[in-house]
Motif scaffolding. Structure first.
Motif, PDB file in Angstrom:
ATOM      1  N   HIS A   1      13.010  74.131 132.868  1.00  0.00           N
ATOM      2  CA  HIS A   1      12.898  72.587 132.593  1.00  0.00           C
ATOM      3  C   HIS A   1      14.306  72.032 132.800  1.00  0.00           C
ATOM      4  N   GLY A   2      15.442  72.706 132.387  1.00  0.00           N
ATOM      5  CA  GLY A   2      16.659  72.108 132.469  1.00  0.00           C
ATOM      6  C   GLY A   2      16.960  71.994 134.087  1.00  0.00           C
ATOM      7  N   VAL A   3      16.447  72.852 134.904  1.00  0.00           N
ATOM      8  CA  VAL A   3      17.044  72.509 136.511  1.00  0.00           C
ATOM      9  C   VAL A   3      16.392  71.353 136.961  1.00  0.00           C
ATOM     10  N   PHE A   4      14.979  70.919 136.369  1.00  0.00           N
ATOM     11  CA  PHE A   4      14.354  70.003 136.783  1.00  0.00           C
ATOM     12  C   PHE A   4      15.399  68.547 136.388  1.00  0.00           C
ATOM     13  N   TRP A   5      15.608  68.540 135.098  1.00  0.00           N
ATOM     14  CA  TRP A   5      16.445  67.356 134.568  1.00  0.00           C
ATOM     15  C   TRP A   5      17.593  67.469 135.204  1.00  0.00           C
ATOM     16  N   ILE A   6      18.554  68.550 135.525  1.00  0.00           N
ATOM     17  CA  ILE A   6      19.886  68.334 136.096  1.00  0.00           C
ATOM     18  C   ILE A   6      19.454  67.785 137.515  1.00  0.00           C
ATOM     19  N   ILE A   7      18.603  68.080 138.242  1.00  0.00           N
ATOM     20  CA  ILE A   7      18.206  67.454 139.628  1.00  0.00           C
ATOM     21  C   ILE A   7      18.239  65.919 139.374  1.00  0.00           C
TER      22      ILE A   7
ATOM     23  N   LEU B   1       2.532  69.207 135.576  1.00  0.00           N
ATOM     24  CA  LEU B   1       3.022  70.732 135.210  1.00  0.00           C
ATOM     25  C   LEU B   1       2.939  70.970 133.645  1.00  0.00           C
ATOM     26  N   ALA B   2       3.429  69.801 133.103  1.00  0.00           N
ATOM     27  CA  ALA B   2       3.595  70.126 131.524  1.00  0.00           C
ATOM     28  C   ALA B   2       2.158  70.248 130.994  1.00  0.00           C
ATOM     29  N   ASP B   3       1.061  69.465 131.422  1.00  0.00           N
ATOM     30  CA  ASP B   3      -0.206  69.859 130.982  1.00  0.00           C
ATOM     31  C   ASP B   3      -0.671  71.410 131.485  1.00  0.00           C
ATOM     32  N   MET B   4      -0.443  71.622 132.655  1.00  0.00           N
ATOM     33  CA  MET B   4      -0.907  72.922 132.864  1.00  0.00           C
ATOM     34  C   MET B   4      -0.018  74.223 132.046  1.00  0.00           C
ATOM     35  N   ALA B   5       1.105  73.898 131.761  1.00  0.00           N
ATOM     36  CA  ALA B   5       1.724  74.946 130.849  1.00  0.00           C
ATOM     37  C   ALA B   5       1.204  74.872 129.495  1.00  0.00           C
ATOM     38  N   ASN B   6       0.682  73.592 129.255  1.00  0.00           N
ATOM     39  CA  ASN B   6       0.136  73.509 127.652  1.00  0.00           C
ATOM     40  C   ASN B   6      -1.165  74.151 127.527  1.00  0.00           C
ATOM     41  N   SER B   7      -1.965  74.010 128.777  1.00  0.00           N
ATOM     42  CA  SER B   7      -3.209  74.658 128.796  1.00  0.00           C
ATOM     43  C   SER B   7      -3.079  76.268 128.746  1.00  0.00           C
ATOM     44  N   ARG B   8      -2.336  76.736 129.428  1.00  0.00           N
ATOM     45  CA  ARG B   8      -1.963  77.870 129.484  1.00  0.00           C
ATOM     46  C   ARG B   8      -1.402  78.884 128.227  1.00  0.00           C
TER      47      ARG B   8
END
Length: 112
Positions: free
Chosen positions: A32-38, A83-90
């Motif tokens: 998640h950090g990589v996304f926010w760094i970008i 993507l967050a919803d997919m991770a939450n569902s998993r």
């Protein structure tokens, strides 16, 4: 460099610094950090060179280039939300399976 450009660039760099600290301390997962760094790097880039937005808008045929920036931000946030919803569902599926296994283990333990 105008004060607005300097302020925007500094905000992007400050955001990047905060994200790096959060990743380093373990408060934010590296993925998640990589996304926010970008995101922070793009904010600093567009803050330092606001004419870049105008050029990209002109190349893509958009008459009002800030609209392109807002559209891109909305699309990126929608993708991030998906993507967050997919991770939450998993995670919910894994927790449900773990609860089922624990219940089966406790039932076997009580029988013995």
């Amino acid at each position: 460099m105008t004060s607005f450009t300097l302020t925007t660039a500094l905000l992007g760099l400050g955001l990047a610094t905060i994200i790096l600290v959060l990743v380093r301390r373990g408060h934010l997962h590296l993925r998640h950090g990589v996304f926010w760094i970008i995101v922070a790097a793009l904010a600093a880039l567009f803050g330092a060179w606001p004419m870049l937005i105008d050029r990209i808008g002109a190349i893509s045929g958009i008459r009002y280039p800030p609209a392109l920036l807002l559209l891109a931000a909305v699309v990126v946030l929608l993708i991030k939300s998906l993507l967050a919803d997919m991770a939450n569902s998993r995670l919910e599926r894994q927790v449900r399976r773990l609860n089922q296994r624990l219940a089966m283990f406790e039932a076997d333990h009580e029988r013995q």
